[in-house]
Design a protein around this motif. Structure first.
Motif, PDB file in Angstrom:
ATOM      1  N   LEU A  22       0.832  -1.201   0.000  1.00  7.94           N
ATOM      2  CA  LEU A  22       0.000   0.000   0.000  1.00  7.94           C
ATOM      3  C   LEU A  22       0.864   1.247   0.000  1.00  7.94           C
ATOM      4  O   LEU A  22       1.802   1.359   0.794  1.00  7.94           O
ATOM      5  CB  LEU A  22      -0.901   0.027   1.240  1.00  7.94           C
ATOM      6  CG  LEU A  22      -1.811  -1.168   1.462  1.00  7.94           C
ATOM      7  CD1 LEU A  22      -2.507  -1.054   2.806  1.00  7.94           C
ATOM      8  CD2 LEU A  22      -2.827  -1.289   0.335  1.00  7.94           C
ATOM      9  N   VAL A  24       0.091   4.790   0.918  1.00 14.56           N
ATOM     10  CA  VAL A  24      -0.979   5.534   1.572  1.00 14.56           C
ATOM     11  C   VAL A  24      -0.784   7.025   1.376  1.00 14.56           C
ATOM     12  O   VAL A  24       0.267   7.578   1.708  1.00 14.56           O
ATOM     13  CB  VAL A  24      -1.014   5.211   3.090  1.00 14.56           C
ATOM     14  CG1 VAL A  24      -2.097   6.033   3.782  1.00 14.56           C
ATOM     15  CG2 VAL A  24      -1.241   3.724   3.311  1.00 14.56           C
ATOM     16  N   ILE A  29      -5.067   5.580  -2.002  1.00 11.81           N
ATOM     17  CA  ILE A  29      -4.170   4.513  -1.549  1.00 11.81           C
ATOM     18  C   ILE A  29      -3.880   3.632  -2.754  1.00 11.81           C
ATOM     19  O   ILE A  29      -4.782   3.006  -3.310  1.00 11.81           O
ATOM     20  CB  ILE A  29      -4.811   3.672  -0.422  1.00 11.81           C
ATOM     21  CG1 ILE A  29      -5.171   4.552   0.775  1.00 11.81           C
ATOM     22  CG2 ILE A  29      -3.882   2.534  -0.003  1.00 11.81           C
ATOM     23  CD1 ILE A  29      -6.018   3.856   1.829  1.00 11.81           C
ATOM     24  N   VAL A  31      -2.417   0.363  -4.557  1.00 10.42           N
ATOM     25  CA  VAL A  31      -2.312  -1.038  -4.157  1.00 10.42           C
ATOM     26  C   VAL A  31      -1.570  -1.816  -5.239  1.00 10.42           C
ATOM     27  O   VAL A  31      -1.842  -1.654  -6.428  1.00 10.42           O
ATOM     28  CB  VAL A  31      -3.707  -1.670  -3.947  1.00 10.42           C
ATOM     29  CG1 VAL A  31      -3.593  -3.108  -3.473  1.00 10.42           C
ATOM     30  CG2 VAL A  31      -4.541  -0.848  -2.969  1.00 10.42           C
ATOM     31  N   ARG A  49      -9.213   7.297  -0.649  1.00  9.48           N
ATOM     32  CA  ARG A  49      -9.035   7.362   0.801  1.00  9.48           C
ATOM     33  C   ARG A  49     -10.282   7.991   1.410  1.00  9.48           C
ATOM     34  O   ARG A  49     -10.699   9.074   1.037  1.00  9.48           O
ATOM     35  CB  ARG A  49      -7.786   8.205   1.126  1.00  9.48           C
ATOM     36  CG  ARG A  49      -7.529   8.468   2.582  1.00  9.48           C
ATOM     37  CD  ARG A  49      -6.848   7.284   3.268  1.00  9.48           C
ATOM     38  NE  ARG A  49      -6.718   7.512   4.683  1.00  9.48           N
ATOM     39  CZ  ARG A  49      -5.671   8.085   5.259  1.00  9.48           C
ATOM     40  NH1 ARG A  49      -4.648   8.484   4.541  1.00  9.48           N
ATOM     41  NH2 ARG A  49      -5.659   8.249   6.564  1.00  9.48           N
ATOM     42  N   ILE A  64      -9.485  -2.766   1.143  1.00 10.95           N
ATOM     43  CA  ILE A  64      -8.146  -3.334   1.332  1.00 10.95           C
ATOM     44  C   ILE A  64      -8.253  -4.725   1.946  1.00 10.95           C
ATOM     45  O   ILE A  64      -7.571  -5.661   1.521  1.00 10.95           O
ATOM     46  CB  ILE A  64      -7.274  -2.398   2.186  1.00 10.95           C
ATOM     47  CG1 ILE A  64      -6.979  -1.109   1.406  1.00 10.95           C
ATOM     48  CG2 ILE A  64      -5.981  -3.094   2.620  1.00 10.95           C
ATOM     49  CD1 ILE A  64      -6.435   0.023   2.241  1.00 10.95           C
ATOM     50  N   VAL A  78       3.168  -1.832   4.040  1.00 10.71           N
ATOM     51  CA  VAL A  78       2.688  -0.451   3.965  1.00 10.71           C
ATOM     52  C   VAL A  78       3.898   0.466   3.857  1.00 10.71           C
ATOM     53  O   VAL A  78       4.829   0.376   4.670  1.00 10.71           O
ATOM     54  CB  VAL A  78       1.854  -0.077   5.211  1.00 10.71           C
ATOM     55  CG1 VAL A  78       1.373   1.366   5.128  1.00 10.71           C
ATOM     56  CG2 VAL A  78       0.667  -1.031   5.361  1.00 10.71           C
ATOM     57  N   GLN A 151      -0.628   3.549  -7.689  1.00 14.33           N
ATOM     58  CA  GLN A 151      -0.405   2.124  -7.955  1.00 14.33           C
ATOM     59  C   GLN A 151       1.056   1.885  -8.307  1.00 14.33           C
ATOM     60  O   GLN A 151       1.673   0.924  -7.835  1.00 14.33           O
ATOM     61  CB  GLN A 151      -1.265   1.650  -9.123  1.00 14.33           C
ATOM     62  CG  GLN A 151      -2.741   1.596  -8.831  1.00 14.33           C
ATOM     63  CD  GLN A 151      -3.527   1.243 -10.080  1.00 14.33           C
ATOM     64  OE1 GLN A 151      -3.149   0.336 -10.805  1.00 14.33           O
ATOM     65  NE2 GLN A 151      -4.616   1.951 -10.332  1.00 14.33           N
ATOM     66  N   ALA A 154       3.098   1.997  -5.248  1.00  7.14           N
ATOM     67  CA  ALA A 154       2.916   0.760  -4.486  1.00  7.14           C
ATOM     68  C   ALA A 154       3.739  -0.372  -5.105  1.00  7.14           C
ATOM     69  O   ALA A 154       4.322  -1.192  -4.380  1.00  7.14           O
ATOM     70  CB  ALA A 154       1.433   0.376  -4.421  1.00  7.14           C
TER      71      ALA A 154
END
Length: 171
Positions: A22, A24, A29, A31, A49, A64, A78, A151, A154
């Motif tokens: 993640l 954040v 967020i 992923v 979010r 999530i 995270v 993304q 992440a």
């Protein structure tokens, strides 16, 4: 802000299986998920979010947790936003808050026959910068890039974790 230490890949490693990462932010967020061999990170989606510091868990946390279940994740990573001097940025509180909520919800839904995936904090210095450069280099416009930059960040967080894990387990 004080120095903030991330977790180390490979410590208490759960073995083979998918990892979910993640990135954040205050608005979104990002992923990403790995393959079952924990070698390659790929983007999944950007979750809007919704949950603030004083809110009850909202749809972002629910989504999530659905992804963790859908991908049968063995470890959640995270991103821990730190500056170049390893100090925590303002965003550290947001990342820690989301990690705390995921841990709490996973524990609340635990059963005797299911192992809970650990939730780790990973160094994410420069991941958004790297993701932005990668998107630009692949010809994605800045406007279209906003939809996927989280993304891509992440993916950077997770790939770095996976590479660190390989190195740690080889030692």
């Amino acid at each position: 802000m004080a120095k903030v230490e991330p977790d180390k890949p490979g410590v208490d490693d759960p073995g083979l299986g998918r990892r979910l990462a993640l990135d954040v932010g205050t608005v979104r967020i990002g992923v990403a998920v790995s393959d079952r061999d924990a070698k390659l990170a790929t983007p999944v989606e950007t979750v809007p979010r919704e949950t603030g510091f004083k809110d009850r868990d909202k749809g972002d946390i629910d989504r999530i947790l659905e992804l963790i279940e859908d991908y049968d994740v063995v470890e959640v990573v995270v991103g821990l936003p730190r500056d170049l001097h390893a100090n925590g940025s303002k965003s550290v509180k947001h990342a820690k808050e989301i990690a705390f909520r995921i841990r709490r919800r996973l524990a609340a839904g635990a059963t005797m026959d299911k192992v809970l995936p650990p939730v780790r904090m990973a160094d994410e210095r420069l991941t958004t910068v790297a993701a932005t450069h990668a998107l630009r280099a692949s010809g994605v416009s800045e406007r279209k890039g906003r939809a996927v930059i989280d993304q891509a960040a992440a993916v950077e967080i997770l790939q770095s974790w996976l590479d660190g894990r390989v190195n740690a387990l080889a030692d």
